[in-house]
Design an enzyme around this catalytic site. Structure first.
Site: not given
Ligand code: A1EG2
Ligand code: FE2
Length: 314
Positions: A115, A179
């Site tokens: 992804h 993140h």
């Protein structure tokens, strides 16, 4: 010899666990605007700098950088699966040109992308196969990693090559910013997890579903505020975006330890942006626009988007 740049965060959680509708709508507007820019520009070649999350690259042989001369998307989460239309001879020439510039890069005729690459292509072009594309893997989750400076120099070397092709080029950087989703580390891993990180290619559907369920559960507890994952860091993210716009060389002073400390373990994906801006910088002075930034805990992402073009083209 025009060039355009689009950099954006990715998250496989979009569509699984979305933020409030006003936030989601705003992200979708930003993504649609970026796609409209790209389709109007109609690139002859797309170069996408992207990380991988132990789907295509493992510790059986983990390069810092790899150019894909042929590649397939594996289709994790909701991302599309299928072959990328890679101009193989051009990718090989790119690798040769980068090596000639003293930047060591690997070459693959059987790259698998996840992804991290596919979502950027889908968002920005509407599919995997709309334009000829060369994927460039940048290791961003599997220590030890090359320096951020090296990502900039890789991008620059690729930019010099791209300029010589005379093609209408789009460079994409996919990832970041701060993140830390639950991606395992080899150091201290159980034997089972270690095997997955070393030799986990093409897992069973059950194995993949379990992993995706873990990510979703992590997003839910992170959003609820009861998870040990590294917090998002909006200040650091915005400072990084400022550096991309006006002070690219400043990344040379950012150490890998400081990136992990300030942004979390997956913040290393910023090297995809750095490489993309490095490529653009090879064409001369550029002007960059900050299109969006927001910390989005539902997606475990300091979520940003920028685009840029040479000053002369603006
Ligand atoms: O490896 C996995 O499956 C986790 C992936 C993942 C999760 C949240 C934000 C991201 O940017 C990301 O890549
Ligand atoms: Fe990622």
């Amino acid at each position: 010899m025009p060039i355009r740049l689009e950099c954006l965060s990715h998250t496989p959680l979009q569509g699984y666990f979305d933020p409030a509708p006003d936030v989601l709508n705003e992200v979708e507007r930003v993504q649609a605007a970026a796609r409209e820019r790209v389709l109007a520009y109609d690139p002859e070649l797309v170069v996408v700098f992207a990380p991988d999350h132990y789907n295509g690259f493992f510790y059986d042989l983990m390069p810092p950088f790899c150019i894909g001369a042929a590649a397939d998307s594996i289709g994790d989460y909701k991302s599309l699966a299928g072959p990328l239309p890679v101009p193989g001879a051009l990718a090989r020439d790119m690798a040769e040109s980068v090596l000639a510039a003293d930047i060591d890069v690997a070459l693959s005729y059987r790259m698998q992308v996840d992804h991290g690459c596919a979502q950027a292509l889908e968002v920005l072009t509407g599919g995997l196969d709309r334009f000829p594309v060369i994927p460039v893997f940048i290791n961003s989750v599997a220590p030890p990693m090359a320096t951020l400076r090296r990502a900039r120099l890789l991008g620059e070397a690729i930019g010099r090559f791209l300029e010589r092709t005379g093609k209408r080029v789009l460079v994409i950087g996919s990832g970041g910013i701060s993140h830390e989703p639950p991606v395992p580390l080899l150091a201290g891993a159980s034997d089972e997890v270690a095997q997955r990180l070393i030799a986990g290619r093409n897992p069973t559907p059950e194995g993949r579903a379990a992993r995706q369920a873990r990510t979703l559960a992590a997003a839910k507890s992170f959003t609820a505020g009861d998870s040990g994952l590294h917090p998002l860091n909006p200040e650091w993210d915005l400072a990084f975006m400022d550096k991309m716009a006006s002070e690219l060389l400043a990344v040379d002073g950012m150490t890998n330890d400081a990136i992990t400390r300030d942004g979390g373990r997956s913040a290393h994906e910023i090297r995809a942006w750095v490489a993309a801006f490095g490529a653009l910088s090879a064409y001369g002075p550029y002007r960059a626009t900050n299109d969006f930034y927001r910390p989005i805990p539902e997606w475990i992402a300091g979520f940003g988007a920028m685009h840029a073009a040479p000053v002369a083209a603006a």
